[in-house]
Design an enzyme around this catalytic site. Structure first.
Site, PDB file in Angstrom:
ATOM      1  CG  HIS A  34      90.123 -44.748  52.899  1.00 49.11           C
ATOM      2  ND1 HIS A  34      89.828 -44.780  51.548  1.00 49.11           N
ATOM      3  CD2 HIS A  34      90.296 -46.050  53.255  1.00 49.11           C
ATOM      4  CE1 HIS A  34      89.805 -46.028  51.124  1.00 49.11           C
ATOM      5  NE2 HIS A  34      90.098 -46.831  52.141  1.00 49.11           N
TER       6      HIS A  34
ATOM      7  CB  SER B 213      91.664 -49.248  50.589  1.00 51.07           C
ATOM      8  OG  SER B 213      90.299 -49.513  50.733  1.00 51.07           O
TER       9      SER B 213
ATOM     10  CG  ASP C  60      89.860 -41.967  49.623  1.00 48.47           C
ATOM     11  OD1 ASP C  60      90.673 -41.625  50.516  1.00 48.47           O
ATOM     12  OD2 ASP C  60      89.302 -43.079  49.607  1.00 48.47           O
TER      13      ASP C  60
END
Length: 484
Positions: A116, A220, A146
């Site tokens: 993402h 992230s 992911d």
């Protein structure tokens, strides 16, 4: 007048004094030991940070999106920014920049991050620890977990980190996270592992490590390290009502990530195993119906023709207890084991069938995924005859062309449509939805509305306390048990 003590009294005083002295010494040793044990990670964190920071990178991406023709006044500040900060961009186009983190796993420049972070990016730029900016290319992505693998080219070998074993990470163990929160590169935070094997409903293979270390936007894709400086997780998600850290962050475990990344590096994509069966949790009602008295295993609700499960002898109604000697307690456990299983090789199943345990050998095949877009057709549902089944809390109807289009139901599927769910009913509690199709009741096919009533009446006459319905929803089969 002098006071004289007997020899015996002096001996007692000496013993007491000696005991107090030794107790005091022991107490000081304990204090010093505890102090040093609590202080120890401070030194280790400093040493680890100095060693690991050069291997962690900042990732920025650029993409262009078309502006909405209508004025979006949901945020007046955005409208003012457009007026005063028009950087000579095309009015019909808007540039978006996103920031994330990643880490180098190979001196040749392979970088791991979250999918993402780089999704839909037109340009990806890596900022190294020494502030060099280098463009990156995508080697491969995996949306289900992911994860993404990037590559940069440099003239010199890059500092890199090694994978650790996330299964050896214990709840309460110290961890260190490095990332790019809110664009502030090279930020180090510490905490402990709060929990393991968390399922946050983000995908079919959820198995997250939970931590209380500060994880914020921009972290992230960054690494979670153990105290040996090994990567045991990839920081991916947080729970936060405000957007900032509240001490609940989640990381993809290294054992799951390492397998995915190795496949992306080798093939550019992920090869997953396929069983050719649908499984569901074994509820108390189902277990009672099957006369199964253990709190373990998952239930096979559907076997697909010509699939590995069918060829290996698995049957609908079997309870899978172990896969390659690994106990199975949840459906997601089995899903991960199947996905990671070697393709076209034998795997061992321990199942429960008809009151007995049985060993079977199944050759796991490769999962070939097809992207099907369900067409949403607004069909007028006129002249539909619905029949309420109060004991189940549903209304049902026989399938026709309009209903099949409405709910995207295959023409070859035979069954009875659930058209309505009664509020606060057992059907609603068990997650049934309008559009689900009943295929069987008590393992007997139903194709007409009267078949449903007949099976329910037969179960009552036989004093059954539970009936089971085989339900299909968009290709997903499961058994649901109802109390009578």
């Amino acid at each position: 007048m002098k006071k004289f003590y007997s020899f015996r009294t002096l001996i007692i005083y000496f013993i007491l004094a000696r005991s107090l002295f030794l107790s005091g010494c022991f107490l000081w040793v304990q204090i010093l030991f505890l102090s040093s044990s609590f202080a120890q990670p401070v030194t280790e964190f400093a040493d680890l940070s100095e060693k690991l920071l050069p291997s962690v990178v900042n990732i920025s991406t650029t993409q262009h999106t078309q502006k909405n023709d209508e004025n979006d006044l949901s945020n007046p500040n955005d409208f003012l920014k457009d007026l005063f900060n028009n950087n000579n961009q095309n009015e019909a186009e808007k540039q978006v920049n996103a920031l994330g983190s990643g880490f180098i796993i190979d001196p040749e420049g392979y970088i791991v991050t979250n999918n993402h972070v780089i999704a839909e990016a037109e340009k990806i730029t890596i900022r190294l620890y020494d502030n060099r900016l280098i463009p990156a290319k995508i080697i491969g992505i995996d949306e289900k977990t992911d994860l993404a693998l990037l590559k940069i080219d440099t003239d010199t070998p890059l500092p890199f980190v090694s994978w650790g074993n996330s299964d050896q990470a214990r709840i309460g163990s110290w961890i260190l996270a490095i990332g790019n929160p809110f664009g502030l590169g090279g930020s180090v935070t510490t905490g402990i592992i709060s929990a393991r094997q968390r399922d946050i409903d983000s995908g079919p293979y959820d198995d997250y490590i939970q931590t209380d270390a500060a994880i914020n936007r921009g972290n992230s894709g960054g690494p979670m390290f153990n105290m040996q400086g090994e990567v045991i997780g990839i920081n991916t998600a947080i729970v936060s009502p405000s957007g900032g850290s509240v001490g609940i962050g989640f990381a993809i475990p290294s054992l799951l990530a390492q397998n995915i990344i190795n496949q992306l590096k080798k093939y550019g994509q992920v090869q997953r195993g396929w069983l050719g069966a649908n499984v569901q949790p074994l509820t108390q009602e189902l277990a009672k119906e099957l006369k199964f008295n253990k709190n373990t295993g998952v239930f096979i609700s559907k076997i697909f023709d010509n699939g590995p499960a069918s060829e290996g002898g698995l049957e609908e109604g079997d309870i899978i207890l172990k896969f390659n000697n690994n106990p199975i307690n949840e459906t997601r456990e089995l899903s991960r084991y199947i996905a990671d299983a070697p393709i076209n090789q034998k795997s061992n199943f321990l199942i429960w069938r008809n009151g007995q345990e049985k060993n079977l050998v199944v050759v796991i095949k490769e999962l070939i995924e097809t992207k099907e877009t369900a067409s949403k057709i607004n069909t007028t549902l006129s002249n539909i005859l619905e029949t309420p089944i109060d004991i189940l809390g549903i209304s049902i109807a026989e399938l026709n062309s309009d209903l099949r289009k409405r709910y995207n139901i295959n023409d070859q599927l035979s069954g009875i449509l659930i058209s309505k769910i009664k509020d606060k009913s057992e059907a609603q509690e068990k997650g049934l939805l309008a559009g689900d199709v009943i295929l069987e009741i008590n393992q007997k096919p139903v194709t007409k509305v009267t078949d449903v009533s007949t099976q329910i009446d037969e179960a009552k006459n036989n004093s059954y306390k539970v009936i089971t319905l085989l339900i299909v929803r968009q290709g997903d089969y499961r058994w649901v048990a109802f109390k009578l």
